[in-house]
Design a protein around this motif. Structure first.
Motif, PDB file in Angstrom:
ATOM      1  N   ARG A 173      36.935  44.335  49.568  1.00 10.36           N
ATOM      2  CA  ARG A 173      37.073  44.829  50.887  1.00 10.36           C
ATOM      3  C   ARG A 173      38.381  44.970  51.363  1.00 10.36           C
ATOM      4  O   ARG A 173      38.707  45.868  52.089  1.00 10.36           O
ATOM      5  CB  ARG A 173      36.495  43.595  52.069  1.00 10.36           C
ATOM      6  N   ARG A 174      39.283  44.360  50.595  1.00  8.29           N
ATOM      7  CA  ARG A 174      40.903  44.448  50.955  1.00  8.29           C
ATOM      8  C   ARG A 174      41.642  45.106  49.550  1.00  8.29           C
ATOM      9  O   ARG A 174      42.485  44.246  49.266  1.00  8.29           O
ATOM     10  CB  ARG A 174      41.194  43.044  51.378  1.00  8.29           C
ATOM     11  N   ASN A 203      28.351  24.738  43.330  1.00 11.29           N
ATOM     12  CA  ASN A 203      28.447  25.495  44.648  1.00 11.29           C
ATOM     13  C   ASN A 203      29.910  25.846  44.954  1.00 11.29           C
ATOM     14  O   ASN A 203      30.118  26.976  45.419  1.00 11.29           O
ATOM     15  CB  ASN A 203      27.920  24.852  45.560  1.00 11.29           C
ATOM     16  N   TRP A 204      30.663  25.165  44.646  1.00  9.59           N
ATOM     17  CA  TRP A 204      32.014  25.144  44.987  1.00  9.59           C
ATOM     18  C   TRP A 204      32.728  26.479  44.134  1.00  9.59           C
ATOM     19  O   TRP A 204      33.364  27.100  44.576  1.00  9.59           O
ATOM     20  CB  TRP A 204      33.036  23.934  44.520  1.00  9.59           C
ATOM     21  N   ILE A 205      32.315  26.154  42.838  1.00 12.17           N
ATOM     22  CA  ILE A 205      32.900  27.478  41.983  1.00 12.17           C
ATOM     23  C   ILE A 205      32.493  28.863  42.366  1.00 12.17           C
ATOM     24  O   ILE A 205      33.078  29.760  42.423  1.00 12.17           O
ATOM     25  CB  ILE A 205      32.590  27.145  40.699  1.00 12.17           C
ATOM     26  N   ASP A 206      30.953  28.874  42.594  1.00 13.80           N
ATOM     27  CA  ASP A 206      30.452  30.133  43.233  1.00 13.80           C
ATOM     28  C   ASP A 206      30.929  30.468  44.546  1.00 13.80           C
ATOM     29  O   ASP A 206      31.143  31.767  44.631  1.00 13.80           O
ATOM     30  CB  ASP A 206      28.747  29.739  43.460  1.00 13.80           C
ATOM     31  N   HIS A 207      31.275  29.501  45.489  1.00 15.31           N
ATOM     32  CA  HIS A 207      31.977  30.068  46.732  1.00 15.31           C
ATOM     33  C   HIS A 207      33.341  30.624  46.503  1.00 15.31           C
ATOM     34  O   HIS A 207      33.374  31.692  47.024  1.00 15.31           O
ATOM     35  CB  HIS A 207      32.227  28.630  47.609  1.00 15.31           C
ATOM     36  N   VAL A 208      34.313  30.133  45.504  1.00 19.20           N
ATOM     37  CA  VAL A 208      35.381  30.491  45.404  1.00 19.20           C
ATOM     38  C   VAL A 208      35.261  31.954  44.757  1.00 19.20           C
ATOM     39  O   VAL A 208      35.882  32.816  45.066  1.00 19.20           O
ATOM     40  CB  VAL A 208      36.213  29.577  44.398  1.00 19.20           C
ATOM     41  N   VAL A 209      34.485  31.997  43.708  1.00 19.83           N
ATOM     42  CA  VAL A 209      34.148  33.168  43.219  1.00 19.83           C
ATOM     43  C   VAL A 209      33.612  34.402  44.003  1.00 19.83           C
ATOM     44  O   VAL A 209      34.193  35.435  43.910  1.00 19.83           O
ATOM     45  CB  VAL A 209      33.075  33.232  41.750  1.00 19.83           C
ATOM     46  N   ARG A 210      32.670  34.040  44.789  1.00 17.10           N
ATOM     47  CA  ARG A 210      32.376  34.795  45.848  1.00 17.10           C
ATOM     48  C   ARG A 210      33.094  35.490  46.771  1.00 17.10           C
ATOM     49  O   ARG A 210      33.621  36.516  47.070  1.00 17.10           O
ATOM     50  CB  ARG A 210      31.057  34.423  46.515  1.00 17.10           C
ATOM     51  N   TRP A 211      34.185  34.459  47.174  1.00 13.47           N
ATOM     52  CA  TRP A 211      35.107  34.706  48.259  1.00 13.47           C
ATOM     53  C   TRP A 211      36.133  35.891  47.681  1.00 13.47           C
ATOM     54  O   TRP A 211      36.614  36.854  48.198  1.00 13.47           O
ATOM     55  CB  TRP A 211      35.873  33.542  48.570  1.00 13.47           C
ATOM     56  N   THR A 212      36.624  35.527  46.442  1.00 13.16           N
ATOM     57  CA  THR A 212      37.572  36.448  45.810  1.00 13.16           C
ATOM     58  C   THR A 212      37.123  37.863  45.604  1.00 13.16           C
ATOM     59  O   THR A 212      37.868  38.847  45.743  1.00 13.16           O
ATOM     60  CB  THR A 212      38.172  35.763  44.399  1.00 13.16           C
ATOM     61  N   ALA A 213      35.761  37.838  44.965  1.00  9.63           N
ATOM     62  CA  ALA A 213      35.177  39.016  44.953  1.00  9.63           C
ATOM     63  C   ALA A 213      35.190  39.943  46.231  1.00  9.63           C
ATOM     64  O   ALA A 213      35.468  41.184  45.985  1.00  9.63           O
ATOM     65  CB  ALA A 213      33.729  38.958  44.291  1.00  9.63           C
TER      66      ALA A 213
END
Length: 424
Positions: free
Chosen positions: A394-395, A379-389
């Protein structure tokens, strides 16, 4: 109906396991034929114009790859030291790998006479006891060629320059350095050695670095990779099949170098960690799919088939494009880079075959427990990947600008710029 299916799965599982172990054993056996060689000669083909010119040049002029042993100390111009250094030099000169050894006692000195000139030793060992260290030092420094060659210009150091016969590979350069340093040690001069330099020493240092890095980082990556697998999935089966898969893929890929008859050069040392990282990535992708379908209630062979169908196509295209990029290195005229590209490309496709063809039969028969990602890990890895994507999408402009700023501010860039300015 269930029993024939179970028998087929058992047979397929044992066959896949036997195939994987057979490839691993054969690859390890081939590794004993692997030759480590990082000599300059292995980097270019024999018909390269520069190599042909160098070969013709060496028929007339002596080899310029030398080994330099530098001595410093208060006693380097004493008769005792110079006599010991002379014994070392003359002993080494009798070795088959050595053409000539230059020291203050073996170097020629040209002096003028009434009717021409005379050639004699720069320092005559037969007359050492008749001169003081200061006189011997002045005699060496007064020569036109000795300062900067066998002695420092300020008189604080003395060098022994070993010029070898033409050397074929790094093994011979290693033997030359060992023979030289062993002779220096036997003569009791090791305490005055402050440096070992030259093209031969550089090649040997690169060979040591290659072997040291391989023996250090490969086990480290194995341990880190297996710990990562355990941390993510908490299953010994996942750790076992990951270890076997990584070992087989890496051994197979490196064994291709031995089968091809190419040397294991400094560039080749990239292959083991490179292939391990790619194998771990594909295994995690496959096991994440197993976790997904296990959480959906699927079990046994059905779970494996669904997970495999989920990852097969993206894994195939990722492996294919990576292999294609690696194969493009085969066009390089630099031989170790060419070897790396072709061998790693074949290893990439073998890795895909191993994960998608050999592992599934083993999992269909032996894997019966549920798959679940460890609490917080995936979950932590998925959260980091989703945040960077999300950030990159968006930016996008700010991300691109930040990369440009980081590249412009990189210390290596500033150092290179200053070096260019000093040169110009």
């Amino acid at each position: 109906m269930a029993r024939p299916l179970l028998r087929r799965r058992r047979s397929a599982a044992w066959l896949a396991t036997a195939a994987l172990l057979a490839v691993f054993a054969a690859s390890v056996a081939m590794l004993f034929r692997l030759k480590a060689n990082n000599a300059p000669e292995v980097y270019f083909p024999a018909d390269e114009p520069a190599v042909v010119y160098e070969r013709e040049l060496r028929k007339v002029f002596p080899e310029d790859q030398v080994l330099v042993v530098l001595f410093e100390g208060a006693d380097i111009y004493t008769p005792h030291f110079l006599r010991a250094l002379d014994n070392v030099a003359r002993g080494l000169q009798a070795k088959p790998l050595i053409n000539r050894v230059f020291t203050p006692t073996t170097m020629d000195h040209i002096s003028g006479t009434d009717d021409g000139f005379a050639v004699g030793p720069l320092v005559d060992v037969r007359k050492l006891d008749h001169k003081t260290p200061a006189q011997l030092r002045a005699q060496v420094l007064s020569d036109r060629f000795a300062p900067g060659l066998v002695a420092s210009r300020d008189g604080t150091a003395v060098a022994m320059v070993v010029r070898p016969e033409p050397l074929k590979d790094s093994t011979q350069r290693l033997a030359l350095e060992r023979e030289t340093l062993a002779a220096v040690h036997s003569a009791g001069l090791s305490r005055d050695v402050v440096a070992v330099a030259g093209q031969v020493a550089l090649d040997v240092a690169e060979l040591h670095s290659m072997i040291r890095d391989t023996t250090l980082f490969v086990p480290m990556i194995v341990v880190v990779g297996l710990l990562l697998i355990w941390w993510l999935f908490r299953r010994w089966m996942a750790v076992a099949i990951s270890g076997l898969t990584m070992g087989t893929v890496v051994a197979f890929t490196v064994a291709l170098i031995a089968v091809w008859g190419r040397p294991y050069a400094l560039v080749s040392a990239i292959i083991p960690p490179f292939m391990m990282a790619l194998t771990i990535a594909l295994l995690i992708h496959f096991m994440n799919a197993l976790v997904h379908f296990s959480s959906a209630g699927y079990e046994g062979g059905e779970r494996v088939d669904l997970a495999l169908g989920h990852i097969r196509r993206p894994a195939f295209f990722a492996s294919l494009t990576t292999a294609a990029g690696l194969f493009s290195l085969g066009l390089s005229p630099i031989q170790p880079i060419k070897t790396f590209g072709i061998v790693a490309g074949i290893g990439m496709m073998f890795m895909y075959f191993t994960v998608t063809r050999l592992l599934p039969p083993m999992l269909r028969y032996w894997d019966r427990a549920p798959w679940a990602a460890s609490r917080g890990a995936a979950n932590w890895i998925d959260h980091v990947v989703r945040w960077t994507a999300r950030l990159a999408i968006r930016r996008a402009g700010w991300v691109a600008l930040g990369c440009v700023v980081l590249l412009a501010a990189h210390p290596a860039r500033r150092i290179a710029s200053r070096a260019v300015q000093r040169t110009t």
